[in-house]
Scaffold this motif. Sequence first.
Motif, PDB file in Angstrom:
ATOM      1  N   GLU A   1      50.438 136.247 -49.856  1.00  0.00           N
ATOM      2  CA  GLU A   1      51.349 136.873 -50.813  1.00  0.00           C
ATOM      3  C   GLU A   1      50.581 137.396 -52.022  1.00  0.00           C
ATOM      4  OE1 GLU A   1      55.454 135.878 -53.304  1.00  0.00           O
ATOM      5  OE2 GLU A   1      54.152 134.241 -52.631  1.00  0.00           O
ATOM      6  N   GLY A   2      50.907 138.611 -52.437  1.00  0.00           N
ATOM      7  CA  GLY A   2      50.284 139.198 -53.609  1.00  0.00           C
ATOM      8  C   GLY A   2      49.042 140.002 -53.320  1.00  0.00           C
TER       9      GLY A   2
ATOM     10  N   ALA B   1      58.583 141.359 -59.033  1.00  0.00           N
ATOM     11  CA  ALA B   1      57.998 141.613 -57.722  1.00  0.00           C
ATOM     12  C   ALA B   1      56.483 141.702 -57.786  1.00  0.00           C
ATOM     13  CB  ALA B   1      58.573 142.907 -57.137  1.00  0.00           C
ATOM     14  N   ASN B   2      55.951 142.213 -58.890  1.00  0.00           N
ATOM     15  CA  ASN B   2      54.507 142.383 -59.011  1.00  0.00           C
ATOM     16  C   ASN B   2      53.811 141.193 -59.663  1.00  0.00           C
ATOM     17  OD1 ASN B   2      53.599 145.271 -58.155  1.00  0.00           O
ATOM     18  ND2 ASN B   2      55.553 145.564 -59.205  1.00  0.00           N
TER      19      ASN B   2
ATOM     20  N   LEU C   1      47.449 136.552 -58.603  1.00  0.00           N
ATOM     21  CA  LEU C   1      46.334 136.511 -57.669  1.00  0.00           C
ATOM     22  C   LEU C   1      45.098 137.165 -58.273  1.00  0.00           C
ATOM     23  CD1 LEU C   1      45.231 135.825 -54.887  1.00  0.00           C
ATOM     24  CD2 LEU C   1      46.174 137.990 -54.047  1.00  0.00           C
ATOM     25  N   LEU C   2      45.290 138.260 -58.981  1.00  0.00           N
ATOM     26  CA  LEU C   2      44.160 138.926 -59.628  1.00  0.00           C
ATOM     27  C   LEU C   2      43.512 138.017 -60.657  1.00  0.00           C
ATOM     28  CD1 LEU C   2      42.670 141.696 -59.751  1.00  0.00           C
ATOM     29  CD2 LEU C   2      44.137 142.252 -61.696  1.00  0.00           C
ATOM     30  N   GLU C   3      44.336 137.306 -61.408  1.00  0.00           N
ATOM     31  CA  GLU C   3      43.795 136.392 -62.423  1.00  0.00           C
ATOM     32  C   GLU C   3      43.107 135.190 -61.779  1.00  0.00           C
ATOM     33  OE1 GLU C   3      45.391 133.774 -66.270  1.00  0.00           O
ATOM     34  OE2 GLU C   3      46.741 135.134 -65.183  1.00  0.00           O
TER      35      GLU C   3
ATOM     36  N   ALA D   1      42.445 142.363 -53.997  1.00  0.00           N
ATOM     37  CA  ALA D   1      42.767 140.965 -54.262  1.00  0.00           C
ATOM     38  C   ALA D   1      43.304 140.353 -52.981  1.00  0.00           C
ATOM     39  CB  ALA D   1      43.799 140.842 -55.379  1.00  0.00           C
ATOM     40  N   GLY D   2      42.762 139.201 -52.608  1.00  0.00           N
ATOM     41  CA  GLY D   2      43.191 138.551 -51.378  1.00  0.00           C
ATOM     42  C   GLY D   2      42.594 137.174 -51.236  1.00  0.00           C
TER      43      GLY D   2
END
Length: 331
Positions: free
Chosen positions: A288-289, A97-98, A104-106, A269-270
Amino acid sequence: MVEPVDVFAYAVAAVLVGGAVWWVMSRWLPDGALAATLTFRAYESGVSRRETLPAVVVASLSLAPVVTNGPDSVGFGWAIATGIFAGGLLVGATAIANRPRANLLEAGSGDGLPTSGPCAVGGAAAADGETLTTPITGRDAVCYTASVAQYKQQPLRSYGSYFTTDFTIERTPFTVETDDGTANVDPEGAWLSLAAGSPTDTETLPEGTTTGGPAEHELVVEEGEPVPDHLRGEGAPFPNLPLTTDGRAERELRFKENVVEPGESVVVAGETTVGEEYGRPLLTCEREGAFVARGPYEEVAAGLRKATGRNIWVGAVLSVVGAAGILFLTV
């Protein structure tokens, strides 16, 4: 071939057993606890029904030998194997799920503030207009989660447990002061990772789990004590508290908050665009994320790597070991 009389007998047994379980649960748990406890814990772990429902369905298959062979097959070893299997599925579901958040962070990391596409920034949060006021302690905040846990005596025991019965989550636009400049953030739709022990935290802090979960700020109202005016009555954040006619708590209540205050370290993060009003990057969190996590960038990134990298292997190993145990006991 299953006879109709057997189907009828199983249906009657299911109704009787289900009714007994419902009766016990209704007296064991405070009003609203069954839904709120599971929903809030799932939110803090970053898990949704999309990940947990398949895990629950697969885990339910471990009961097949009980149905086919009867209750004689259930023993100490069976309980251990089933517990390991279900625990592995839960750990794996949380990691899966994470995973979009870690990706996205990477993808959003790098030098400078991008003007489009994925973006992840870390720095000090600052108010962008009016701030929120937290419902329990009255702090200024740009994001917060708040919950209330009730103490309830358990049947046939000399002690009770705390159950989360209600929670609230709020966000407001803010800015992040980074080394590369200022980014505006619209956190609507973002998952808030603010609790100790969440996937973006580098350390698991079990303290407080028996009193409704870990929290940074807590207000305890003992049984028989008056509940503060701002926590009851019209407009109160938790409308269904167990109160006497004069506003006293019928059982112990623990109000909890996790807050991002202006000036605190935060990671967002976005998706980023160039804001028309300010001419600087604007991060939106509808994709998402997308998430908002409290803490320095390095610690949040390390926490996500741990939660989505190592834990998926831990979940896989536990699931395989548990499944092997179930298979051994079945055959």
